[in-house]
Design a protein around this motif. Sequence first.
Motif, mmCIF file in Angstrom:
data_model
loop_
_atom_site.group_PDB
_atom_site.id
_atom_site.type_symbol
_atom_site.label_atom_id
_atom_site.label_comp_id
_atom_site.label_asym_id
_atom_site.label_seq_id
_atom_site.Cartn_x
_atom_site.Cartn_y
_atom_site.Cartn_z
ATOM 1 N N UNK A 23 -18.463 -7.231 6.667
ATOM 2 C CA UNK A 23 -18.075 -7.632 5.319
ATOM 3 C C UNK A 23 -17.190 -6.577 4.680
ATOM 4 N N UNK A 24 -17.563 -5.328 4.847
ATOM 5 C CA UNK A 24 -16.774 -4.227 4.294
ATOM 6 C C UNK A 24 -15.395 -4.177 4.937
ATOM 7 N N UNK A 25 -15.318 -4.349 6.241
ATOM 8 C CA UNK A 25 -14.027 -4.334 6.936
ATOM 9 C C UNK A 25 -13.129 -5.458 6.433
ATOM 10 N N UNK A 26 -13.687 -6.661 6.308
ATOM 11 C CA UNK A 26 -12.909 -7.797 5.821
ATOM 12 C C UNK A 26 -12.426 -7.567 4.393
ATOM 13 N N UNK A 27 -13.295 -7.010 3.577
ATOM 14 C CA UNK A 27 -12.943 -6.739 2.188
ATOM 15 C C UNK A 27 -11.830 -5.690 2.106
ATOM 16 N N UNK A 28 -11.928 -4.652 2.911
ATOM 17 C CA UNK A 28 -10.888 -3.612 2.921
ATOM 18 C C UNK A 28 -9.548 -4.184 3.393
ATOM 19 N N UNK A 29 -9.563 -5.015 4.427
ATOM 20 C CA UNK A 29 -8.332 -5.616 4.930
ATOM 21 C C UNK A 29 -7.697 -6.521 3.874
ATOM 22 N N UNK A 30 -8.515 -7.324 3.216
ATOM 23 C CA UNK A 30 -8.001 -8.215 2.176
ATOM 24 C C UNK A 30 -7.417 -7.414 1.016
ATOM 25 N N UNK A 31 -8.056 -6.321 0.663
ATOM 26 C CA UNK A 31 -7.586 -5.479 -0.428
ATOM 27 C C UNK A 31 -6.251 -4.828 -0.083
ATOM 28 N N UNK A 32 -6.122 -4.335 1.136
ATOM 29 C CA UNK A 32 -4.868 -3.720 1.575
ATOM 30 C C UNK A 32 -3.748 -4.750 1.569
ATOM 31 N N UNK A 33 -4.025 -5.958 2.065
ATOM 32 C CA UNK A 33 -3.024 -7.017 2.075
ATOM 33 C C UNK A 33 -2.585 -7.357 0.650
ATOM 34 N N UNK A 34 -3.542 -7.413 -0.266
ATOM 35 C CA UNK A 34 -3.227 -7.715 -1.659
ATOM 36 C C UNK A 34 -2.352 -6.615 -2.255
ATOM 37 N N UNK A 35 -2.692 -5.364 -2.004
ATOM 38 C CA UNK A 35 -1.888 -4.249 -2.516
ATOM 39 C C UNK A 35 -0.471 -4.283 -1.955
ATOM 40 N N UNK A 36 -0.349 -4.562 -0.662
ATOM 41 C CA UNK A 36 0.968 -4.605 -0.040
ATOM 42 C C UNK A 36 1.813 -5.733 -0.616
ATOM 43 N N UNK A 37 1.217 -6.903 -0.813
ATOM 44 C CA UNK A 37 1.986 -8.020 -1.355
ATOM 45 C C UNK A 37 2.382 -7.752 -2.802
ATOM 46 N N UNK A 38 1.507 -7.119 -3.571
ATOM 47 C CA UNK A 38 1.845 -6.769 -4.952
ATOM 48 C C UNK A 38 2.936 -5.703 -4.988
ATOM 49 N N UNK A 40 5.308 -5.260 -2.734
ATOM 50 C CA UNK A 40 6.567 -5.919 -2.370
ATOM 51 C C UNK A 40 7.114 -6.692 -3.567
ATOM 52 N N UNK A 41 6.237 -7.401 -4.272
ATOM 53 C CA UNK A 41 6.671 -8.151 -5.452
ATOM 54 C C UNK A 41 7.190 -7.209 -6.532
ATOM 55 N N UNK A 42 6.523 -6.092 -6.733
ATOM 56 C CA UNK A 42 6.953 -5.119 -7.740
ATOM 57 C C UNK A 42 8.312 -4.526 -7.366
ATOM 58 N N UNK A 43 8.496 -4.190 -6.106
ATOM 59 C CA UNK A 43 9.780 -3.643 -5.664
ATOM 60 C C UNK A 43 10.894 -4.664 -5.843
ATOM 61 N N UNK A 44 10.600 -5.911 -5.565
ATOM 62 C CA UNK A 44 11.594 -6.967 -5.719
ATOM 63 C C UNK A 44 11.991 -7.138 -7.186
ATOM 64 N N UNK A 45 10.996 -7.143 -8.073
ATOM 65 C CA UNK A 45 11.291 -7.271 -9.505
ATOM 66 C C UNK A 45 12.055 -6.058 -10.010
ATOM 67 N N UNK A 46 11.697 -4.878 -9.543
ATOM 68 C CA UNK A 46 12.393 -3.665 -9.952
ATOM 69 C C UNK A 46 13.838 -3.682 -9.478
ATOM 70 N N UNK A 47 14.050 -4.113 -8.257
ATOM 71 C CA UNK A 47 15.405 -4.205 -7.703
ATOM 72 C C UNK A 47 16.246 -5.164 -8.541
ATOM 73 N N UNK A 48 15.673 -6.312 -8.903
ATOM 74 C CA UNK A 48 16.417 -7.275 -9.718
ATOM 75 C C UNK A 48 16.709 -6.698 -11.096
#
Length: 65
Positions: A23-38, A40-48
Motif C-alpha cells: 500500500x505504501x509503495x503504491x501510494x508513493x508511486x501515485x504521489x510521484x506521478x501526481x507531482x511529475x504531472x503537476x 509538467x503542467x506548471x512548466x507549460x503554463x510558465x512557458x506560455x
Amino acid sequence: MLEEALIDIFDSDSETFNDLEATQENLEEAYVEKLESEEIALLSRTKKLIFGSNKAYVAKRKRVK
C-alpha cells in the motif's frame, strides 16, 4: 490518494489487502506521478506566460543599403 489507499488496505478484493508495504509503495508511486504531472503542467503554463503562444513569429526587418 490517501483515502483510496486506506480503503484498499481493508478491502479483501484489493491487490493491497492487508499489505501495508504494498500500500505504501503504491501510494508513493501515485504521489510521484501526481507531482511529475503537476510539474509538467506548471512548466507549460510558465512557458506560455513567458514566451506567449506555442509558436513564435519573428518580424522581418528590411535592410537599408
